[in-house]
Motif scaffolding. Sequence first.
Motif, mmCIF file in Angstrom:
data_model
loop_
_atom_site.group_PDB
_atom_site.id
_atom_site.type_symbol
_atom_site.label_atom_id
_atom_site.label_comp_id
_atom_site.label_asym_id
_atom_site.label_seq_id
_atom_site.Cartn_x
_atom_site.Cartn_y
_atom_site.Cartn_z
ATOM 1 N N ILE A 53 -21.487 10.238 -10.170
ATOM 2 C CA ILE A 53 -21.002 8.938 -10.894
ATOM 3 C C ILE A 53 -20.352 8.240 -9.719
ATOM 4 O O ILE A 53 -19.300 8.596 -9.217
ATOM 5 N N GLU A 102 -12.082 5.088 -17.032
ATOM 6 C CA GLU A 102 -12.367 4.668 -15.737
ATOM 7 C C GLU A 102 -12.269 5.806 -14.563
ATOM 8 O O GLU A 102 -11.464 6.593 -14.590
ATOM 9 N N ILE A 161 -14.171 -0.974 -14.996
ATOM 10 C CA ILE A 161 -15.339 -0.671 -15.726
ATOM 11 C C ILE A 161 -15.041 0.587 -16.878
ATOM 12 O O ILE A 161 -14.752 1.836 -16.270
ATOM 13 N N SER A 162 -14.800 0.391 -17.943
ATOM 14 C CA SER A 162 -14.520 1.291 -19.039
ATOM 15 C C SER A 162 -14.842 0.796 -20.391
ATOM 16 O O SER A 162 -14.857 -0.492 -20.498
ATOM 17 N N ARG A 175 -17.215 4.247 -19.363
ATOM 18 C CA ARG A 175 -18.485 4.585 -19.026
ATOM 19 C C ARG A 175 -19.269 5.755 -19.563
ATOM 20 O O ARG A 175 -18.676 6.265 -20.361
ATOM 21 N N TYR A 176 -20.421 5.938 -19.344
ATOM 22 C CA TYR A 176 -21.021 7.035 -20.007
ATOM 23 C C TYR A 176 -22.174 7.944 -19.276
ATOM 24 O O TYR A 176 -22.635 7.642 -18.260
ATOM 25 N N GLN A 212 -18.572 10.006 -23.383
ATOM 26 C CA GLN A 212 -17.936 8.631 -22.902
ATOM 27 C C GLN A 212 -16.650 9.074 -22.172
ATOM 28 O O GLN A 212 -15.746 9.838 -22.426
#
Length: 144
Positions: A69, A40, A75-76, A78-79, A37
């Motif tokens: 990536i 951002e 966007i958080s 992220r994986y 995980q």
Amino acid sequence: MYIEKITLCEYVNENFEAVNAKKVFCSADSSVQVLVQLNEIQQDTIIKFNWYKSHNDKEQIIGIYEIPIIGKKNISPRYAIAGFDIPLLMEEEPNGFSEKWGVLIELNGDVESMNFEFKKYKNYDKELKSNIQITPSSTLDWKA
């Protein structure tokens, strides 16, 4: 810090949830996967997975995977996911059950590692052969 959390598991579902999280895997498990995980990401970057094994305090790299990536704002979390198939690995590394394993993850200067191990079932050879099944498949629809 870009790396928020690391989880080792048998697989990751479509919702980015770890399934069968653990640090000890066995021959009946299908794979070892690592779910990372991330916070951002501010820029386009590469996350690097260094899979290794160690025996008598000597480390040997088994595989290095680099995944690009794309940085996107707001966007958080992220994986990132990486892994390997246990039956195929054991064909190539038959003594793998007696060694220690780990994955070292690098991202924008952050470096984290996670160790794990394998336990061999008594009936590993029989179990492995019975679990690998190849069935013929067809791309034709016979209901036409």
